[in-house]
Scaffold this active site. Structure first.
Site, PDB file in Angstrom:
ATOM      1  N   GLU A 137      33.704  53.566   9.191  1.00 28.98           N
ATOM      2  CA  GLU A 137      32.683  54.245   8.399  1.00 28.98           C
ATOM      3  C   GLU A 137      31.401  54.392   9.211  1.00 28.98           C
ATOM      4  O   GLU A 137      30.776  53.392   9.567  1.00 28.98           O
ATOM      5  CB  GLU A 137      32.439  53.413   7.134  1.00 28.98           C
ATOM      6  CG  GLU A 137      31.588  54.039   6.079  1.00 28.98           C
ATOM      7  CD  GLU A 137      31.562  53.170   4.819  1.00 28.98           C
ATOM      8  OE1 GLU A 137      32.413  53.375   3.942  1.00 28.98           O
ATOM      9  OE2 GLU A 137      30.710  52.265   4.731  1.00 28.98           O
ATOM     10  N   CYS A 138      31.038  55.628   9.538  1.00 31.56           N
ATOM     11  CA  CYS A 138      29.792  55.940  10.226  1.00 31.56           C
ATOM     12  C   CYS A 138      29.695  55.165  11.550  1.00 31.56           C
ATOM     13  O   CYS A 138      30.410  55.459  12.491  1.00 31.56           O
ATOM     14  CB  CYS A 138      28.597  55.683   9.316  1.00 31.56           C
ATOM     15  SG  CYS A 138      27.078  56.519   9.873  1.00 31.56           S
ATOM     16  N   GLY A 139      28.826  54.169  11.646  1.00 28.82           N
ATOM     17  CA  GLY A 139      28.705  53.414  12.883  1.00 28.82           C
ATOM     18  C   GLY A 139      30.006  52.775  13.314  1.00 28.82           C
ATOM     19  O   GLY A 139      30.261  52.607  14.516  1.00 28.82           O
ATOM     20  N   MET A 157      32.910  54.157  12.987  1.00 31.68           N
ATOM     21  CA  MET A 157      33.612  55.240  13.667  1.00 31.68           C
ATOM     22  C   MET A 157      33.080  55.415  15.086  1.00 31.68           C
ATOM     23  O   MET A 157      33.854  55.552  16.047  1.00 31.68           O
ATOM     24  CB  MET A 157      33.447  56.536  12.872  1.00 31.68           C
ATOM     25  CG  MET A 157      33.976  57.774  13.565  1.00 31.68           C
ATOM     26  SD  MET A 157      33.803  59.298  12.595  1.00 31.68           S
ATOM     27  CE  MET A 157      32.009  59.539  12.637  1.00 31.68           C
ATOM     28  N   SER A 195      34.978  58.484   9.181  1.00 29.84           N
ATOM     29  CA  SER A 195      34.036  59.529   8.796  1.00 29.84           C
ATOM     30  C   SER A 195      32.620  58.977   8.849  1.00 29.84           C
ATOM     31  O   SER A 195      32.409  57.759   8.817  1.00 29.84           O
ATOM     32  CB  SER A 195      34.336  60.026   7.382  1.00 29.84           C
ATOM     33  OG  SER A 195      33.401  61.004   6.962  1.00 29.84           O
TER      34      SER A 195
END
Length: 444
Positions: free
Chosen positions: A327-329, A331, A425
């Protein structure tokens, strides 16, 4: 049974809401009160200071991301099990289509208005008057002046107040640091990164204790700001969807954007949660699924690039068909390389997947979002300064979330990538918004 509740709001961001809310929680906690604090909006950083001050985990409240029933359930439980509930607002009191004022109106929550009085004198009263009168029907608890320069300054501010808007005193400008809680890109510096976090909050709490608000006795709190919030009607959501599954969660300074409510959700669904620290050199624990949450991998790329054992563990986990939600970081950390042009920096990352992260100095994604998964809509948000190039297939895009039950059908926001058992994502999910979809992130 009622419980005192205060929603701490302001005319705009930067007025000191977080500092004042944390100081008030610290003051009440020091007086032996059990304090539960919430934060309006999707925020990972302000809650670290509110949790430090109150001694309890801080959940987020957002009418779109969480939904009305979820908020009411959390508030009802909090008022039943605490002496006082504090809620820090988001931006200005009336900002946004789901403002702090909207939330206050739904449950008749008393509102404490915090106004930065820097470079202001009699105009303070006009600002207070406008906030108090702009939307009829709101329950205004009173006004607190922040960053006051002197007692004479405080006297001018108080004299300017409209007679029917309660004055709750002032907090003096701190001599050593006008902003006791420092900021950087993405928001405040997290409390656990500051060795003197308690002292910073206590310094403001000392000034707050001398204010009219700080001098009130407890019977006045209950009489003025008691609120009864009934539990919502039960809709019997699915339970124990993760029974017997062990989920490993990366958690340290590089992977710190974790909603406590999401961890609680996993446990409520029967999962055994195991935390580990990539920055400390931890290996991947024995697990059935892996969650790499957001955070600041860009600030720790030089360390992540040396975590070869962990990278090998994650590859093996992925090749075995075990789920990964990045998730975000989280990823970004899986990518091969970080490029930060303004710092003339290139650093290796974990290198589990092919891809390059470019860190920018301006926002590249911000806002409430929804992902329509095969198991229904999962709500959340996005907030990032980087962009990511990878060859992993895109299986979906998030869309702009307009309300709890409405999205902008024409919008196309963050990519959702997937390959095998890996999904990733920039989208930050609020798990309780769709228990089945959230559980599927951690099941084959």
């Amino acid at each position: 049974m009622s419980c005192p509740v205060l929603l701490v709001a302001a005319p705009a961001s930067g007025q000191g809401k977080t500092t004042i809310t944390a100081a008030l929680a610290h003051l009440l906690h020091a007086r032996g009160k059990r304090v539960q604090v919430f934060k309006c909006g999707p925020d990972f950083l302000d809650p670290t200071w509110l949790a430090l001050a109150s001694g309890q985990a801080v959940d987020n409240l957002d009418l779109a991301m969480c939904g009305k029933a979820d908020i009411q359930r959390r508030l009802a439980l909090a008022t039943q099990h605490n002496d006082v509930v504090l809620i820090e607002g988001v931006m200005g009191l009336f900002d946004g289509s789901r403002s702090a004022a909207d939330m206050a109106a739904l449950w008749s929550l008393p509102i404490l208005l915090v106004i930065d009085s820097s470079s202001m004198a009699e105009t303070f009263g006009a600002v207070a008057f406008g906030l108090a009168k702009y939307r009829p029907g709101l329950r205004i608890a009173g006004v607190l002046a922040n960053r006051v320069a002197s007692e004479r300054h405080a006297g001018m501010l108080r004299a300017s107040m409209p007679p029917d808007v309660p004055w709750l005193g002032q907090v003096m400008r701190q001599q050593k640091d006008k902003t006791p809680i420092p900021s950087r890109h993405l928001g405040l510096v997290a409390a656990d990164e500051m060795s003197d976090g308690h002292a910073r909050i206590a310094q403001v709490a000392e000034s707050l204790a001398q204010s009219d608000l700080g001098q009130l006795d407890w019977s006045q709190w209950q009489e003025r700001w008691g609120v009864e919030i009934p539990a919502p009607a039960s809709d019997d959501p699915p339970t124990r969807l993760l029974e017997g599954r062990r989920i490993a969660i990366a958690r340290d300074a590089a992977f710190s954007f974790i909603y406590p409510a999401n961890v609680a959700f996993l446990r409520e669904q029967g999962a055994d949660v195991q935390f580990f620290s990539p920055l400390a050199g931890d290996a991947l624990p024995e697990c059935d699924a892996l969650w790499l949450p957001g955070g600041y991998p860009e600030l720790h790329a030089n360390t992540l690039g040396t975590c070869h054992r962990l990278a090998a563990d994650i590859r093996e986990h992925w090749q075995a068909g075990k789920p990964i939600w990045a998730e975000c970081g989280g990823m970004l950390a899986l990518m091969e390389e970080l490029h930060w042009p303004s710092k003339d920096m290139r650093e290796s990352l974990l290198g589990v997947i092919s891809g390059v992260v470019t860190q920018h100095d301006r926002l590249r994604g911000l806002g409430m979002q929804a992902w329509d998964t095969p198991w229904g809509r999962l709500r959340g948000h996005g907030f990032h300064y980087s962009t990511c190039e990878t060859s992993l297939p895109v299986i979906a895009h998030t869309r702009r979330l307009l309300a709890e039950d409405a999205v902008d059908e024409a919008s196309q926001l963050e990519c959702v990538h997937a390959q095998g058992s890996l999904r990733m994502s920039y989208f930050h999910a609020w798990f309780a918004s769709n228990p089945v979809a959230a559980a599927k992130l951690f099941t084959p």
